[in-house]
Motif scaffolding. Structure first.
Motif, PDB file in Angstrom:
ATOM      1  N   LEU A 186       0.824  -1.209   0.000  1.00 37.87           N
ATOM      2  CA  LEU A 186       0.000   0.000   0.000  1.00 37.87           C
ATOM      3  C   LEU A 186       0.856   1.257   0.000  1.00 37.87           C
ATOM      4  N   GLY A 187       2.129   1.101   0.291  1.00 36.22           N
ATOM      5  CA  GLY A 187       3.055   2.224   0.213  1.00 36.22           C
ATOM      6  C   GLY A 187       3.849   2.239  -1.077  1.00 36.22           C
ATOM      7  N   CYS A 188       3.677   1.220  -1.910  1.00 37.44           N
ATOM      8  CA  CYS A 188       4.368   1.137  -3.201  1.00 37.44           C
ATOM      9  C   CYS A 188       3.390   0.517  -4.195  1.00 37.44           C
ATOM     10  N   LEU A 189       2.550   1.356  -4.765  1.00 41.53           N
ATOM     11  CA  LEU A 189       1.454   0.899  -5.621  1.00 41.53           C
ATOM     12  C   LEU A 189       1.797   0.909  -7.109  1.00 41.53           C
ATOM     13  N   ALA A 190       2.953   1.416  -7.478  1.00 45.29           N
ATOM     14  CA  ALA A 190       3.301   1.557  -8.899  1.00 45.29           C
ATOM     15  C   ALA A 190       3.143   0.272  -9.703  1.00 45.29           C
ATOM     16  N   PRO A 191       3.522  -0.907  -9.164  1.00 42.74           N
ATOM     17  CA  PRO A 191       3.410  -2.122  -9.980  1.00 42.74           C
ATOM     18  C   PRO A 191       1.997  -2.430 -10.473  1.00 42.74           C
ATOM     19  N   PHE A 192       0.977  -1.870  -9.809  1.00 36.70           N
ATOM     20  CA  PHE A 192      -0.393  -2.125 -10.237  1.00 36.70           C
ATOM     21  C   PHE A 192      -0.720  -1.426 -11.553  1.00 36.70           C
ATOM     22  N   THR A 193       0.026  -0.377 -11.879  1.00 37.68           N
ATOM     23  CA  THR A 193      -0.301   0.402 -13.081  1.00 37.68           C
ATOM     24  C   THR A 193       0.862   0.614 -14.042  1.00 37.68           C
ATOM     25  N   ASN A 194       2.086   0.261 -13.655  1.00 37.60           N
ATOM     26  CA  ASN A 194       3.230   0.534 -14.539  1.00 37.60           C
ATOM     27  C   ASN A 194       3.551  -0.628 -15.474  1.00 37.60           C
ATOM     28  N   LEU A 213       4.660  -4.577   3.917  1.00 37.38           N
ATOM     29  CA  LEU A 213       4.159  -3.645   4.932  1.00 37.38           C
ATOM     30  C   LEU A 213       4.875  -2.303   4.832  1.00 37.38           C
ATOM     31  N   GLY A 214       5.445  -2.031   3.666  1.00 31.32           N
ATOM     32  CA  GLY A 214       6.119  -0.754   3.460  1.00 31.32           C
ATOM     33  C   GLY A 214       7.296  -0.541   4.382  1.00 31.32           C
ATOM     34  N   GLY A 215       8.055  -1.623   4.633  1.00 26.44           N
ATOM     35  CA  GLY A 215       9.194  -1.504   5.539  1.00 26.44           C
ATOM     36  C   GLY A 215       8.773  -1.208   6.966  1.00 26.44           C
ATOM     37  N   GLY A 216       7.519  -1.505   7.303  1.00 24.64           N
ATOM     38  CA  GLY A 216       6.979  -1.251   8.636  1.00 24.64           C
ATOM     39  C   GLY A 216       6.256   0.071   8.750  1.00 24.64           C
ATOM     40  N   ALA A 217       6.390   0.929   7.721  1.00 29.41           N
ATOM     41  CA  ALA A 217       5.779   2.261   7.785  1.00 29.41           C
ATOM     42  C   ALA A 217       4.257   2.189   7.864  1.00 29.41           C
ATOM     43  N   LEU A 218       3.661   1.172   7.265  1.00 29.36           N
ATOM     44  CA  LEU A 218       2.201   1.052   7.307  1.00 29.36           C
ATOM     45  C   LEU A 218       1.697   0.697   8.696  1.00 29.36           C
ATOM     46  N   MET A 219       2.588   0.183   9.523  1.00 25.62           N
ATOM     47  CA  MET A 219       2.181  -0.260  10.859  1.00 25.62           C
ATOM     48  C   MET A 219       2.338   0.820  11.914  1.00 25.62           C
ATOM     49  N   THR A 245      -1.651  -7.167   4.227  1.00 28.23           N
ATOM     50  CA  THR A 245      -1.244  -8.376   3.510  1.00 28.23           C
ATOM     51  C   THR A 245      -2.397  -8.931   2.692  1.00 28.23           C
ATOM     52  N   ALA A 246      -3.597  -8.930   3.275  1.00 35.36           N
ATOM     53  CA  ALA A 246      -4.781  -9.432   2.567  1.00 35.36           C
ATOM     54  C   ALA A 246      -5.067  -8.612   1.316  1.00 35.36           C
ATOM     55  N   TRP A 283     -11.197  -3.250  -1.335  1.00 37.76           N
ATOM     56  CA  TRP A 283      -9.875  -3.187  -1.971  1.00 37.76           C
ATOM     57  C   TRP A 283      -9.611  -1.781  -2.499  1.00 37.76           C
ATOM     58  N   PHE A 284     -10.613  -1.207  -3.137  1.00 38.21           N
ATOM     59  CA  PHE A 284     -10.412   0.137  -3.701  1.00 38.21           C
ATOM     60  C   PHE A 284     -10.372   1.214  -2.618  1.00 38.21           C
ATOM     61  N   ARG A 285     -11.004   0.993  -1.494  1.00 34.69           N
ATOM     62  CA  ARG A 285     -10.853   1.942  -0.375  1.00 34.69           C
ATOM     63  C   ARG A 285      -9.398   1.981   0.063  1.00 34.69           C
ATOM     64  N   LEU A 286      -8.796   0.818   0.189  1.00 36.62           N
ATOM     65  CA  LEU A 286      -7.398   0.754   0.577  1.00 36.62           C
ATOM     66  C   LEU A 286      -6.495   1.336  -0.520  1.00 36.62           C
ATOM     67  N   TYR A 287      -6.781   0.991  -1.745  1.00 35.88           N
ATOM     68  CA  TYR A 287      -5.977   1.472  -2.881  1.00 35.88           C
ATOM     69  C   TYR A 287      -6.009   2.990  -2.962  1.00 35.88           C
ATOM     70  N   GLU A 288      -7.203   3.582  -2.829  1.00 33.38           N
ATOM     71  CA  GLU A 288      -7.309   5.029  -2.903  1.00 33.38           C
ATOM     72  C   GLU A 288      -6.652   5.714  -1.709  1.00 33.38           C
ATOM     73  N   ALA A 289      -6.720   5.062  -0.544  1.00 38.02           N
ATOM     74  CA  ALA A 289      -6.023   5.623   0.627  1.00 38.02           C
ATOM     75  C   ALA A 289      -4.517   5.643   0.378  1.00 38.02           C
ATOM     76  N   GLY A 290      -4.020   4.583  -0.252  1.00 39.25           N
ATOM     77  CA  GLY A 290      -2.602   4.527  -0.577  1.00 39.25           C
ATOM     78  C   GLY A 290      -2.215   5.560  -1.620  1.00 39.25           C
ATOM     79  N   LEU A 291      -3.100   5.776  -2.598  1.00 37.92           N
ATOM     80  CA  LEU A 291      -2.840   6.782  -3.636  1.00 37.92           C
ATOM     81  C   LEU A 291      -2.938   8.203  -3.093  1.00 37.92           C
ATOM     82  N   GLY A 292      -3.791   8.374  -2.065  1.00 41.18           N
ATOM     83  CA  GLY A 292      -4.033   9.697  -1.537  1.00 41.18           C
ATOM     84  C   GLY A 292      -5.066  10.467  -2.336  1.00 41.18           C
ATOM     85  N   GLN A 293      -5.813   9.759  -3.196  1.00 39.16           N
ATOM     86  CA  GLN A 293      -6.820  10.400  -4.026  1.00 39.16           C
ATOM     87  C   GLN A 293      -7.717   9.329  -4.638  1.00 39.16           C
TER      88      GLN A 293
END
Length: 296
Positions: A186-194, A213-219, A245-246, A283-293
């Motif tokens: 969720l802290g590195c979403l680029a692979p979903f669209t690149n 887990l974004g190197g622990g940053a998400l926690m 993870t889910a 899933w998209f709630r989490l994705y958009e939270a990660g994108l920030g938009q």
């Protein structure tokens, strides 16, 4: 726990335990490492992810010390390791510059060292750790083919490769590359669209996700992502890590998260991610939270 087939005879557990920080633990005794192994095996986590460079080239040996005390463990697990990064540490302390080495001589020497350090006669999955801008794909491809033919390595793949890097190496090989371990979270979403996930999904090659887990940053801390993680976690009786993870497990590319923690209590909860229900809107709630938009 479900297994993900990479070849007809090599399958990884749906969640993998990563050894990146094994050498950083205050207790690296065989008994403590065995406790981590047991905590994984009890949940059906049978795959253990290494790299020669982890712990300054010490982590494989730390794991191997526990394996030597009980060789029967080997047949209960799959071992993944990586090679080609050279830094000035451990057995490479004489090196003057960090670099990559995908030459036949280096890969063969790395495999022999990993076999010895890990106390095993085979590596289930060998990955080229980083793309090498000086790679001779014919030489690298040939040695990977030969290692599989020898039985020392059962399957081969890569890590941090882009699609063109993958295609270049594969073009010189008889053996199919079976996975690419890349950063996805969720802290590195680029692979979903690149194009990275799309490339492997199209070819039915399950990717592995490092730092899920974004190197622990998400926690830690508070923010839009953490707020959504907390809401879902509370509703489903798990923690942030399980939900993050889910999120990856729900993707149809069959992403295999590589989880790294030295905390035995957290290790025991890694399989909680399998309990989390992630529908499309969640899933998209989490994705958009990660994108920030919102998505476009």
């Amino acid at each position: 726990m479900e297994k993900i087939d990479l070849t007809s005879d090599v399958a990884l557990s749906r969640i993998v335990y990563g050894m990146w920080r094994l050498g950083d633990d205050a207790d690296t005794s065989p008994a403590h490492v065995r406790a981590k192994i047991d905590a994984c095996l009890e949940q059906g986590i049978t795959t253990f992810d290494h790299a020669d460079i982890y712990g300054g080239y010490t982590a494989e040996g730390i794991f191997g010390a526990a394996m030597r005390e009980d060789p029967s463990l080997r047949d209960q697990m799959e071992i993944v390791t990586k090679c080609d990064i050279i830094v000035s540490a451990g057995r490479h302390s004489h090196r003057k510059v960090k670099h990559y080495d995908t030459s036949r001589a280096h890969i063969e020497a790395s495999v022999e060292t990993s076999l010895r350090e890990l106390a095993t006669d085979r590596i289930d999955l060998l990955l080229i750790h980083r793309p090498d801008p000086l790679m001779d794909h014919h030489e690298t491809g040939a040695v990977l083919d030969d290692l599989v033919a020898s039985g020392k390595v059962r399957a081969v793949g890569v890590s941090n490769f882009r699609p063109r890097d993958w295609e270049l190496l594969q073009s010189a090989m008889k053996t199919p590359l079976v996975t690419n371990q890349i950063e996805i979270s969720l802290g590195c979403l680029a692979p979903f669209t690149n194009g990275d996930l799309a490339f492997h999904q199209r070819q039915s090659q399950p990717p592995m996700a490092w730092s899920p887990l974004g190197g622990g940053a998400l926690m830690t801390g508070e923010g839009p992502v953490q707020a959504v993680l907390d809401e879902i976690a509370q509703a489903q009786g798990v923690d942030r890590a399980a939900v993050a993870t889910a999120f990856l497990l729900a993707h149809p590319a069959r992403i295999i998260p590589v989880m790294g923690t030295n905390n035995l209590e957290r290790i025991a909860k890694l399989s909680d991610a399998l309990k989390v229900q992630i529908d499309r809107e969640t899933w998209f709630r989490l994705y958009e939270a990660g994108l920030g938009q919102e998505v476009p």
